[in-house]
Design a protein around this motif. Structure first.
Motif, short mmCIF file in Angstrom:
data_model
loop_
_atom_site.label_atom_id
_atom_site.label_comp_id
_atom_site.label_asym_id
_atom_site.label_seq_id
_atom_site.Cartn_x
_atom_site.Cartn_y
_atom_site.Cartn_z
N VAL A 96 0.81 -1.22 0.00
CA VAL A 96 0.00 0.00 0.00
C VAL A 96 0.85 1.28 0.00
CG1 VAL A 96 -1.92 -1.15 1.15
CG2 VAL A 96 -0.18 0.02 2.54
N TRP A 97 2.13 1.18 -0.41
CA TRP A 97 3.03 2.32 -0.27
C TRP A 97 3.08 3.21 -1.50
CZ3 TRP A 97 4.89 3.82 4.31
CH2 TRP A 97 4.71 2.93 5.37
N SER A 98 1.96 3.31 -2.19
CA SER A 98 1.84 4.21 -3.34
C SER A 98 0.97 5.40 -2.96
CB SER A 98 1.18 3.48 -4.52
OG SER A 98 -0.16 3.11 -4.17
N PRO A 99 1.10 6.53 -3.66
CA PRO A 99 0.22 7.68 -3.37
C PRO A 99 -1.25 7.33 -3.51
CG PRO A 99 2.07 8.37 -4.74
CD PRO A 99 2.12 6.86 -4.68
N GLU A 100 -1.58 6.42 -4.43
CA GLU A 100 -2.99 6.06 -4.64
C GLU A 100 -3.59 5.48 -3.37
OE1 GLU A 100 -0.99 6.49 -8.40
OE2 GLU A 100 -0.48 5.23 -6.67
N TRP A 101 -2.84 4.65 -2.65
CA TRP A 101 -3.33 4.08 -1.41
C TRP A 101 -3.18 5.06 -0.25
CZ3 TRP A 101 -6.39 0.11 -0.67
CH2 TRP A 101 -6.43 -0.94 -1.62
N LEU A 102 -2.00 5.64 -0.11
CA LEU A 102 -1.73 6.47 1.06
C LEU A 102 -2.54 7.76 1.05
CD1 LEU A 102 2.13 6.02 1.32
CD2 LEU A 102 0.37 4.90 2.69
N ASP A 103 -2.83 8.29 -0.12
CA ASP A 103 -3.60 9.53 -0.22
C ASP A 103 -5.06 9.29 -0.56
OD1 ASP A 103 -1.25 10.94 0.25
OD2 ASP A 103 -0.76 11.08 -1.88
N GLY A 104 -5.45 8.01 -0.62
CA GLY A 104 -6.83 7.68 -0.98
C GLY A 104 -7.79 7.82 0.19
N THR A 105 -9.04 7.51 -0.06
CA THR A 105 -10.10 7.67 0.95
C THR A 105 -10.38 6.39 1.73
OG1 THR A 105 -11.79 7.17 -0.72
CG2 THR A 105 -11.22 9.49 -0.38
N GLU A 106 -9.90 5.26 1.24
CA GLU A 106 -10.14 4.00 1.94
C GLU A 106 -9.34 3.97 3.24
OE1 GLU A 106 -10.32 -0.79 0.91
OE2 GLU A 106 -9.84 0.67 -0.66
N ASP A 107 -9.85 3.20 4.21
CA ASP A 107 -9.16 3.13 5.49
C ASP A 107 -9.19 1.70 6.00
OD1 ASP A 107 -7.66 4.08 7.55
OD2 ASP A 107 -9.32 5.01 8.64
N SER A 108 -8.24 1.40 6.86
CA SER A 108 -8.11 0.10 7.52
C SER A 108 -7.02 0.26 8.55
CB SER A 108 -7.73 -0.99 6.51
OG SER A 108 -6.39 -0.80 6.05
N PRO A 109 -6.86 -0.71 9.45
CA PRO A 109 -5.73 -0.61 10.39
C PRO A 109 -4.38 -0.49 9.70
CG PRO A 109 -7.29 -2.28 11.14
CD PRO A 109 -7.74 -1.86 9.78
N GLU A 110 -4.21 -1.22 8.60
CA GLU A 110 -2.94 -1.17 7.88
C GLU A 110 -2.73 0.17 7.18
OE1 GLU A 110 -3.53 -5.35 8.82
OE2 GLU A 110 -4.87 -3.91 7.86
N LEU A 111 -3.76 0.70 6.56
CA LEU A 111 -3.62 1.99 5.89
C LEU A 111 -3.38 3.10 6.90
CD1 LEU A 111 -6.31 1.65 3.09
CD2 LEU A 111 -3.87 2.05 2.74
N SER A 112 -4.06 3.04 8.02
CA SER A 112 -3.83 4.05 9.06
C SER A 112 -2.39 3.99 9.56
CB SER A 112 -4.79 3.84 10.23
OG SER A 112 -6.13 4.07 9.83
#
Length: 304
Positions: A96-112
């Motif tokens: 998930v270390w791309s801008p699409e994931w990190l700057d996206g609107t989806e959330d999860s414990p891992e993304l947080s």
């Protein structure tokens, strides 16, 4: 299960305002090195290495050392009866270390957690991300095919097997390809060390040794004179990553990794798709332990 999780609550309070992140500055010029553990919660060897560095008071004689425990939430979900299930809670923290994931609107414990750790990863000149494998295969490096990565891995010398990614992982962006580390003109080294099967003592011992080797390579600590000189190296180029598309996914025979197939030979069926060897001596890396739709099925490589 030779090594099991231990209580990490004593390491929770870091010193830079981020839980489970510890930074030590030498006050002298030098590189900033990040040793990262528990990107996947059931990859215990990284925890062992990171706690060893902290418990034994390893400090940099030049530059800066940061030690982080990444997915502690998944790690704390460990169930000895289902030891592989604590890899992640929702998302794979190593994709998930791309801008699409990190700057996206989806959330999860891992993304947080990735968003919290983003400045930690970005600040590092050099990164060692410690991992392990579900099967008891020989340890190996994984890294983007940049000369700076290859030179460091070969100079360190252990593991002696290298999985080189010319075009990325093919199933997301791993931590070692975040920001400057994913660019051909970047300056820092970023390596994954796959240290062996998750719960073997040998994997934890190797993870600790590689961490010390990595720090010594960049001059943060003295090199142990007892460490042997690098021996022969074997390198493999990642050709393609397959993702499981169907619950009916199946290999033609049980695989653990490093098996070879002749060009065109059937390796697995993936729903209506046939996965066949892309070349002679097509070598298997990290075949899936279970058919979980959306997770990686297998990495096909060729020897270099």
């Amino acid at each position: 299960l030779e090594v099991l999780p231990r209580d990490l609550s004593a390491y929770r309070e870091g010193n830079i305002g981020i839980d489970y992140v510890h930074r030590f500055e030498s006050g002298k010029p030098g590189p900033h090195v990040l040793i990262n553990a528990l990107t996947h919660g059931n990859e215990i060897c990284g925890m062992t290495a990171a706690t060893h560095l902290l418990d034994t008071g390893v400090r940099p004689k030049i530059g800066t050392l940061t030690i982080s425990f990444a997915n502690v939430a998944a790690y704390e979900s460990f169930n000895e009866a289902l030891p592989f299930d604590s890899r992640q809670l929702v998302h794979n923290l190593n994709r998930v270390w791309s801008p699409e994931w990190l700057d996206g609107t989806e959330d999860s414990p891992e993304l947080s957690r990735a968003r919290v750790l983003r400045p930690v990863v970005s600040a590092a000149d050099h990164i060692l991300d410690i991992h392990s494998t579900s099967q008891p295969v020989i340890p190996f490096w994984v890294y983007p095919a940049f000369d700076r990565n290859a030179e460091a891995a070969m100079a360190i010398g252990r593991p002696s097997v290298h999985l080189v990614m010319p075009d990325g992982l093919g199933s997301g962006t791993p931590l070692i390809q975040h920001g400057q580390h994913g660019k051909a003109d970047g300056k820092g080294v970023a390596l994954v060390a796959e240290c062996g099967q998750h719960f073997l003592r040998s994997a934890s011992d190797l993870a600790t040794a590689i961490s010390l080797d990595f720090l010594a390579h960049f001059g943060l600590i003295d090199k142990d004179p007892a460490v042997p000189a690098p021996g022969p190296q074997r390198r493999f180029e990642l050709l393609k990553t397959y993702v499981i598309q169907s619950e009916d996914f199946a290999f033609v025979r049980p695989l653990i990794g490093f098996e070879t197939f002749a060009k065109g030979e059937l390796i697995a069926t993936n729903g209506n798709e046939e996965i066949r060897a892309l070349c002679d001596d097509c070598t298997i890396f990290m075949p899936a332990q279970r058919a979980i739709v959306g997770r990686e099925a297998v990495y096909l490589t060729r020897p270099l």
